[in-house]
Design a protein around this motif. Structure first.
Motif, PDB file in Angstrom:
ATOM      1  N   ASP A  46      -4.500  -5.800  10.584  1.00  0.00           N
ATOM      2  CA  ASP A  46      -3.706  -4.789  11.286  1.00  0.00           C
ATOM      3  C   ASP A  46      -2.332  -5.340  11.651  1.00  0.00           C
ATOM      4  OD1 ASP A  46      -5.576  -2.748  11.168  1.00  0.00           O
ATOM      5  OD2 ASP A  46      -6.418  -3.174  13.141  1.00  0.00           O
ATOM      6  N   MET A 104      -0.182  -5.431   8.567  1.00  0.00           N
ATOM      7  CA  MET A 104       0.283  -4.085   8.184  1.00  0.00           C
ATOM      8  C   MET A 104       1.374  -3.600   9.121  1.00  0.00           C
ATOM      9  SD  MET A 104      -2.806  -1.688   6.839  1.00  0.00           S
ATOM     10  CE  MET A 104      -4.185  -2.278   7.779  1.00  0.00           C
ATOM     11  N   GLU A 155       5.195  -8.304   2.212  1.00  0.00           N
ATOM     12  CA  GLU A 155       4.346  -7.547   1.274  1.00  0.00           C
ATOM     13  C   GLU A 155       3.614  -8.484   0.316  1.00  0.00           C
ATOM     14  OE1 GLU A 155       6.842  -3.344   1.055  1.00  0.00           O
ATOM     15  OE2 GLU A 155       7.356  -4.954  -0.339  1.00  0.00           O
ATOM     16  N   PHE A 181       0.872 -10.234   2.191  1.00  0.00           N
ATOM     17  CA  PHE A 181      -0.209  -9.281   2.471  1.00  0.00           C
ATOM     18  C   PHE A 181      -1.078  -9.075   1.232  1.00  0.00           C
ATOM     19  CE2 PHE A 181      -2.032  -5.034   2.754  1.00  0.00           C
ATOM     20  CZ  PHE A 181      -2.560  -5.028   4.037  1.00  0.00           C
ATOM     21  N   THR A 202      -0.144  -2.607  -0.782  1.00  0.00           N
ATOM     22  CA  THR A 202       1.088  -2.282  -0.059  1.00  0.00           C
ATOM     23  C   THR A 202       1.702  -0.957  -0.518  1.00  0.00           C
ATOM     24  OG1 THR A 202       2.254  -3.769  -1.573  1.00  0.00           O
ATOM     25  CG2 THR A 202       1.732  -4.617   0.625  1.00  0.00           C
ATOM     26  N   LEU A 209       0.793   1.855   1.891  1.00  0.00           N
ATOM     27  CA  LEU A 209       1.355   1.861   3.238  1.00  0.00           C
ATOM     28  C   LEU A 209       2.534   2.828   3.302  1.00  0.00           C
ATOM     29  CD1 LEU A 209       1.369  -1.970   3.981  1.00  0.00           C
ATOM     30  CD2 LEU A 209       0.001  -0.247   5.156  1.00  0.00           C
ATOM     31  N   PRO A 238      -2.973   1.059   9.806  1.00  0.00           N
ATOM     32  CA  PRO A 238      -3.599   0.069  10.691  1.00  0.00           C
ATOM     33  C   PRO A 238      -4.163   0.671  11.983  1.00  0.00           C
ATOM     34  CG  PRO A 238      -1.254   0.068  11.055  1.00  0.00           C
ATOM     35  CD  PRO A 238      -1.526   1.095   9.981  1.00  0.00           C
ATOM     36  N   THR A 240      -7.915  -0.255  10.768  1.00  0.00           N
ATOM     37  CA  THR A 240      -7.594  -0.239   9.342  1.00  0.00           C
ATOM     38  C   THR A 240      -8.388   0.892   8.708  1.00  0.00           C
ATOM     39  OG1 THR A 240      -7.312  -2.640   9.399  1.00  0.00           O
ATOM     40  CG2 THR A 240      -7.542  -1.614   7.229  1.00  0.00           C
TER      41      THR A 240
END
Length: 133
Positions: free
Chosen positions: A5, A8, A39, A42, A71, A74, A112, A115
């Motif tokens: 989280d 994100m 990114e 992640f 990503t 998102l 997030p 999640t």
């Protein structure tokens, strides 16, 4: 807050910061580079786990659509609400061919806290996956 989280939220905040800058702004390139690093980190850290989840979601709701890097799902832009929530627009996430009606513009969005993955369709928004506590 768990680490996925936090990662994100860091990306979402950096995207928001970048969206407020003009290309001519001196700090634009630096902020953009930091965003790409966030990114990449992640996707490297959580990508395999999330891609496995996304594959299951795709199989159930949009089997004709390719699974992308996490990503991509998102939100690019969002609004923070007074209660600390996140409000997203109808064009956020990834457009997919929804199994119930491939012609409509359905979208999958990764969010997030907690999640979760949302499926946005003309029928409304439904949570199609949520991380167990």
């Amino acid at each position: 807050m768990n680490t996925i989280d936090a990662a994100m939220i860091a990306i979402l905040e950096k995207r928001l910061e970048l969206s407020k800058l003009n290309y001519s702004d001196e700090s634009y390139d630096d902020v953009e580079e930091i965003l790409h690093d966030l990114e990449d980190d992640f996707n490297e850290k959580y990508g395999d786990q999330l891609e496995e989840i996304l594959e299951k979601v795709h199989l159930k709701h949009c089997p004709e659509s390719d699974v992308l890097l996490p990503t991509a799902y998102l939100a690019k832009k969002f609004v923070e609400t007074e209660d600390g929530g996140i409000e997203i627009g109808k064009k956020e996430g990834v457009e997919v061919e929804w199994i119930e009606n491939p012609a409509v513009g359905a979208r999958l969005v990764l969010l997030p806290s907690p999640t979760r993955i949302l499926l946005m369709t003309p029928k409304g928004i439904s949570m199609v996956w949520e991380k167990e506590s």
